[in-house]
Every structure is written in C-alpha cells, then in structure tokens.
Scaffold this motif. Structure first.
Motif, PDB file in Angstrom:
ATOM      1  N   ASP A  93     -78.617  28.790  61.165  1.00 55.92           N
ATOM      2  CA  ASP A  93     -78.441  30.230  61.273  1.00 55.92           C
ATOM      3  C   ASP A  93     -78.721  30.917  59.936  1.00 55.92           C
ATOM      4  O   ASP A  93     -78.829  30.271  58.889  1.00 55.92           O
ATOM      5  N   HIS A 116     -80.299  31.954  66.300  1.00 54.93           N
ATOM      6  CA  HIS A 116     -79.875  33.100  67.109  1.00 54.93           C
ATOM      7  C   HIS A 116     -81.098  33.897  67.573  1.00 54.93           C
ATOM      8  O   HIS A 116     -81.180  34.301  68.737  1.00 54.93           O
ATOM      9  N   HIS A 143     -71.688  30.573  67.673  1.00 56.35           N
ATOM     10  CA  HIS A 143     -71.210  31.158  66.427  1.00 56.35           C
ATOM     11  C   HIS A 143     -70.057  30.341  65.851  1.00 56.35           C
ATOM     12  O   HIS A 143     -70.019  30.051  64.648  1.00 56.35           O
ATOM     13  N   GLU A 144     -69.132  29.968  66.708  1.00 56.36           N
ATOM     14  CA  GLU A 144     -67.991  29.161  66.261  1.00 56.36           C
ATOM     15  C   GLU A 144     -68.459  27.792  65.780  1.00 56.36           C
ATOM     16  O   GLU A 144     -68.013  27.289  64.742  1.00 56.36           O
TER      17      GLU A 144
END
Length: 221
Positions: A114, A138, A76-77
């Motif tokens: 994403d 994801h 995510h980062e």
C-alpha cells in the motif's frame, strides 16, 4: 542495449526487493508478520500458518488476495498489521535517485503493497521525490500482480501505452503479464524469488543490481 530502449517513455518499478537489495532482508519482517497474522486469524501453529500463507501467495498472487476472497479479511487492517516493521536497515541510495531522475519520461511505482508503506520505504532510500505516483494494491482494487488486469489498470489510470513502458520487478512471474501486454521487462534477479518456473522467455533484460543497470544504460546515451 540502448537501441532496444529508445522507445521507452514510461518507467514502472516494483518496490520490495527491487528498489532495495534483497540482502537488506526488509521483507523478511513482513513475511514473518504475515505468518503471525494468519496464525492468529485461524488459530493455528506457525507451520500451518506458513503453509496457508504460501498457498495463497502462489495461487492468488498475494496472501491478502486469498484471505479477502475466501475469508473477507479487511485489507486496511491486514496491511497496517503486516507493514508495522522497522526500516532502519535501508540506506539512502543517492546513485539510484540520480539515475531515476535522468531517465526520460514518466516514472511510477507499481506495487502490491500500500501507498503508506511504499512512502516510508522511498523516504528511507532517498527516493521520496523520484516518482510521479504510487499505484498500490488499493488502486488495483485488490487484484494484484501477476493478475493481467493489474497491468491494464495502471496503463488505463495514467494513459500509458504499454509498448512504451519498461517494467522492473524482482519476481520473473510478475513480468509475464507485462510482456504479454507489450511492455519491455527487466528482471531484478537478486535471489528474492521463491521456487518459480525456470522459464524466462518473457524477460527482456536481467540484472542483479538495478542501480548499476540504470547507470549502464544512461552512460550509453
């Protein structure tokens, strides 16, 4: 051509350099941010960061996959960082939106990016309402194309028969697992692919312009 596509009920599209021209050079920004991320993460210079980046890309499918497997990077980062780019160079593509709307059956995005990034691109292109869903990295549990499991995953997730699917991607290497699973494949050969094998036995159709190709097959209907 049309007779060979009569069985298609599901249309799966890659995102980057497939739904917009490689000449827009949008992904160049992402590529540079990935290099910068790696340089900071490993405290190395640009050339070494680029070497690490491309090694992971070619051996793991994506740079992220390598960073996660070997260094526990937070996806995510990482994705928030590398996708923090400008998209003003992308223009609305009404002819592409019209063609996708006319395709019979289901339409989905199948991307190693994403969903948030994908939605920004689709909005810029005027394709925000063109697809049923976005199957992103994801959703793939970070096992990206061209891992065979990624293709089985999207079929299982949406109840798709792979023999009734057409998958379009700008990278021919990403089409082989789709073909092995029974999908019909479309290579968007626009110059974005990087030093890949010349073998193309797994490519059913090829085009330099996906908008033109879609209109061509629809005009034959």
């Amino acid at each position: 051509m049309l007779a060979r596509l009569a069985h298609i009920r599901n249309w799966l599209f890659d995102l980057d350099n497939t739904l917009y021209p490689h000449g827009a050079r949008l992904f160049v920004q992402v590529d540079r941010r990935i290099t910068g991320y790696i340089a900071r993460f490993f405290d190395v210079d640009h050339d070494e960061a680029y070497r690490i980046q491309k090694n992971y890309f070619h051996t793991r499918g994506t740079t992220l996959a390598g960073l996660m497997a070997e260094h526990g990077v937070d996806p995510h980062e990482y994705l928030a960082d590398v996708h923090d780019i400008e998209m003003d160079m992308l223009e609305e593509n009404a002819p592409l939106a019209a063609a996708i709307a006319k395709l019979p059956g289901r339409k989905l995005i199948f991307t190693n990016a994403d969903e948030a990034y994908a939605r920004r691109i689709l909005a810029q292109l005027g394709l925000g309402d063109s697809f049923e869903a976005i199957h992103d990295v994801h959703a793939l549990d970070y096992r990206p194309k061209p891992e065979p499991s990624a293709y089985r995953h999207i079929c299982d997730a949406y109840g798709l028969d792979p023999t009734e699917c057409l998958f379009a991607d700008d990278m021919a290497r990403n089409l082989k697992p789709a073909k092995d699973l029974g999908m019909t494949t479309l290579w968007v050969d626009n110059g974005s692919e990087q030093a890949e094998s010349a073998e193309r036995d797994h490519v059913d159709f090829a085009t330099r312009d996906i908008t033109h190709w879609l209109h061509e097959i629809l005009e034959e209907a």
